[in-house]
Design a protein around this motif. Sequence first.
Motif, PDB file in Angstrom:
ATOM      1  N   UNK A   1      31.116  42.285  34.837  1.00  0.00           N
ATOM      2  CA  UNK A   1      31.964  42.450  34.291  1.00  0.00           C
ATOM      3  C   UNK A   1      33.573  42.919  34.789  1.00  0.00           C
ATOM      4  N   UNK A   2      33.080  44.256  35.097  1.00  0.00           N
ATOM      5  CA  UNK A   2      33.815  44.943  35.555  1.00  0.00           C
ATOM      6  C   UNK A   2      35.232  44.447  36.602  1.00  0.00           C
ATOM      7  N   UNK A   3      34.448  43.744  37.396  1.00  0.00           N
ATOM      8  CA  UNK A   3      35.395  43.215  38.107  1.00  0.00           C
ATOM      9  C   UNK A   3      36.554  41.273  37.219  1.00  0.00           C
ATOM     10  N   UNK A   4      35.446  40.818  36.289  1.00  0.00           N
ATOM     11  CA  UNK A   4      35.906  40.041  35.098  1.00  0.00           C
ATOM     12  C   UNK A   4      36.880  40.713  34.601  1.00  0.00           C
ATOM     13  N   UNK A   5      37.108  41.443  34.735  1.00  0.00           N
ATOM     14  CA  UNK A   5      37.826  41.778  33.107  1.00  0.00           C
ATOM     15  C   UNK A   5      39.105  42.588  34.316  1.00  0.00           C
TER      16      UNK A   5
ATOM     17  N   UNK B   1      39.617  40.882  36.737  1.00  0.00           N
ATOM     18  CA  UNK B   1      40.611  39.501  37.469  1.00  0.00           C
ATOM     19  C   UNK B   1      41.534  39.100  35.880  1.00  0.00           C
ATOM     20  N   UNK B   2      40.969  38.958  35.100  1.00  0.00           N
ATOM     21  CA  UNK B   2      41.512  38.728  34.041  1.00  0.00           C
ATOM     22  C   UNK B   2      43.096  39.254  33.552  1.00  0.00           C
ATOM     23  N   UNK B   3      42.692  40.741  33.642  1.00  0.00           N
ATOM     24  CA  UNK B   3      44.502  41.711  33.449  1.00  0.00           C
ATOM     25  C   UNK B   3      45.480  41.029  34.428  1.00  0.00           C
ATOM     26  N   UNK B   4      44.743  41.428  35.833  1.00  0.00           N
ATOM     27  CA  UNK B   4      45.640  41.123  36.538  1.00  0.00           C
ATOM     28  C   UNK B   4      46.207  39.678  36.326  1.00  0.00           C
ATOM     29  N   UNK B   5      45.497  38.120  36.142  1.00  0.00           N
ATOM     30  CA  UNK B   5      46.453  37.361  35.760  1.00  0.00           C
ATOM     31  C   UNK B   5      47.329  37.364  34.718  1.00  0.00           C
ATOM     32  N   UNK B   6      47.010  38.244  33.450  1.00  0.00           N
ATOM     33  CA  UNK B   6      48.033  38.233  32.059  1.00  0.00           C
ATOM     34  C   UNK B   6      48.999  39.534  32.632  1.00  0.00           C
ATOM     35  N   UNK B   7      49.128  40.700  33.660  1.00  0.00           N
ATOM     36  CA  UNK B   7      50.080  41.521  33.635  1.00  0.00           C
ATOM     37  C   UNK B   7      49.627  41.220  35.683  1.00  0.00           C
TER      38      UNK B   7
ATOM     39  N   UNK C   1      49.636  47.741  39.996  1.00  0.00           N
ATOM     40  CA  UNK C   1      48.320  48.396  39.092  1.00  0.00           C
ATOM     41  C   UNK C   1      46.660  48.157  39.036  1.00  0.00           C
ATOM     42  N   UNK C   2      47.499  46.388  38.413  1.00  0.00           N
ATOM     43  CA  UNK C   2      46.433  46.017  37.995  1.00  0.00           C
ATOM     44  C   UNK C   2      45.544  45.234  39.602  1.00  0.00           C
ATOM     45  N   UNK C   3      46.466  44.631  40.274  1.00  0.00           N
ATOM     46  CA  UNK C   3      45.462  44.752  41.496  1.00  0.00           C
ATOM     47  C   UNK C   3      45.292  44.900  42.602  1.00  0.00           C
TER      48      UNK C   3
ATOM     49  N   UNK D   1      40.765  44.720  43.688  1.00  0.00           N
ATOM     50  CA  UNK D   1      41.079  45.069  44.866  1.00  0.00           C
ATOM     51  C   UNK D   1      39.337  46.147  44.881  1.00  0.00           C
ATOM     52  N   UNK D   2      39.418  46.941  43.921  1.00  0.00           N
ATOM     53  CA  UNK D   2      38.248  47.792  43.828  1.00  0.00           C
ATOM     54  C   UNK D   2      37.311  47.458  43.307  1.00  0.00           C
ATOM     55  N   UNK D   3      37.178  46.246  41.762  1.00  0.00           N
ATOM     56  CA  UNK D   3      36.391  46.157  41.738  1.00  0.00           C
ATOM     57  C   UNK D   3      35.594  45.051  42.552  1.00  0.00           C
ATOM     58  N   UNK D   4      36.109  43.854  43.254  1.00  0.00           N
ATOM     59  CA  UNK D   4      36.317  43.191  44.046  1.00  0.00           C
ATOM     60  C   UNK D   4      35.603  43.533  45.633  1.00  0.00           C
TER      61      UNK D   4
END
Length: 424
Positions: A100-104, A106-112, A116-118, A122-125
């Motif tokens: 779930x954290x990885x999905x969130x 990913x979605x946050x990086x796509x939007x912004x 920092x979001x990258x 990477x941490x979640x993956x």
Amino acid sequence: MNYMLEQKVLGRLLNDFESINQVELKANWFKDETHRQLAYTLFNTEKEFADLSEIELNVKDFYPKSAVTEEWLQALKFEHMYVTDFKASTKALEEEHVKNKAHEASMQYVEYPSNRNLEKLEDSLRAMSELGIEEDEGELRHPTDQLLYELDHETEQGLFSYRNLDMLLGAGLEGGMLTVIAGRPGTGKTTYAMNIAIEALQKQPDAQIDFFSLEMNKVEMLKKFVSRLTRINSYKFKNAKLSLNDEQKLQVINSADWINKTGLRIHDSKFKISEIERMIRQRKYENKDGKYLAIVDYVGLVDGEAGRDQRYLEVGKVTQTLKRLTNELDIPVLLISQLNREVENRQDKKPVLSDLRESGDLEQDANVAILLSENQEEETDNKDRVIIDANIAKNRNGAIGIINYMFDKPTQAFVETDVIGHEN
């Protein structure tokens, strides 16, 4: 969110809190807010709880507006019986949290797409990799094996009831199927569901059926079942001693005895979706390999525990919970609903899917939608008998069409007469 998994883990802790020492478990792994509040309280209170009421008080010390109640905790304790491997369950909960954290992220990086979001992505993956979680890459080997197997082997059929209904559905009431039966008052929604239950029990004597009756009590429902089986006018049951002759009384005794020997259970005191869910799980657990059907009458009276001021959220919680159960337990569920008043304003009085009352979730979550209406064109020679059209308006895995029934109101009988049109 794996709501059921969270309940199972918490149920185990309520029954045996010392088992927490066997595993690693964190409160933030619980995505459901109420579950998370309970977990946080259990993990951060340095004393043994005397009883469930004390746990409720301690939760509300931390979270004054928490939905945790003693009754809810008592129901939650039952979930521990489904935990076969506590360590595996907590591991699955952690994996669910990390995914779930990885999905969130990913979605946050796509939007912004910031640095920092990258880094968060990477941490979640990396966390997923450390846990050995592999992403689904769409590989089709297993589905292909299943398809090839089905070419030479008969697949398991669903629960059979009416012949034409089974034909349109494809293989009866199958696991994973949420079927909504809807109609305006007077179209016999409850009676139709009851008739399906009787047909199913007669064709599959070992079937287990739970009928959650939120409008009528057990005695009223039993009278309807007996009236349908004996074809004795249901009005006579208002004063059975004086209205029934000796032969009819014997028929009633035999029918009641037959019902008691079947797997039919009628529940008239379970109004919360959590109570209904718990009972379905218990009954299916007790009948692991047998045919099972749950009938909920009706959605408008079920407490979805999401706040009555937002009824559409209540209905959404109910339909989503029941749909999840059909998939997880591989069972069919019949859910009865009202249709809104727009039908009455239509000249032909024919309902459509958009007439489903209160929430778009009913149409969205249902695999099958059956819309009942009285046929205005066909007349009978008896005012107590009407022709009911059962419009299979939605069917994800089968045909749509309309089935005619003769509805004899005094004897509670739906008699299938014809299919008046269907599409593949």
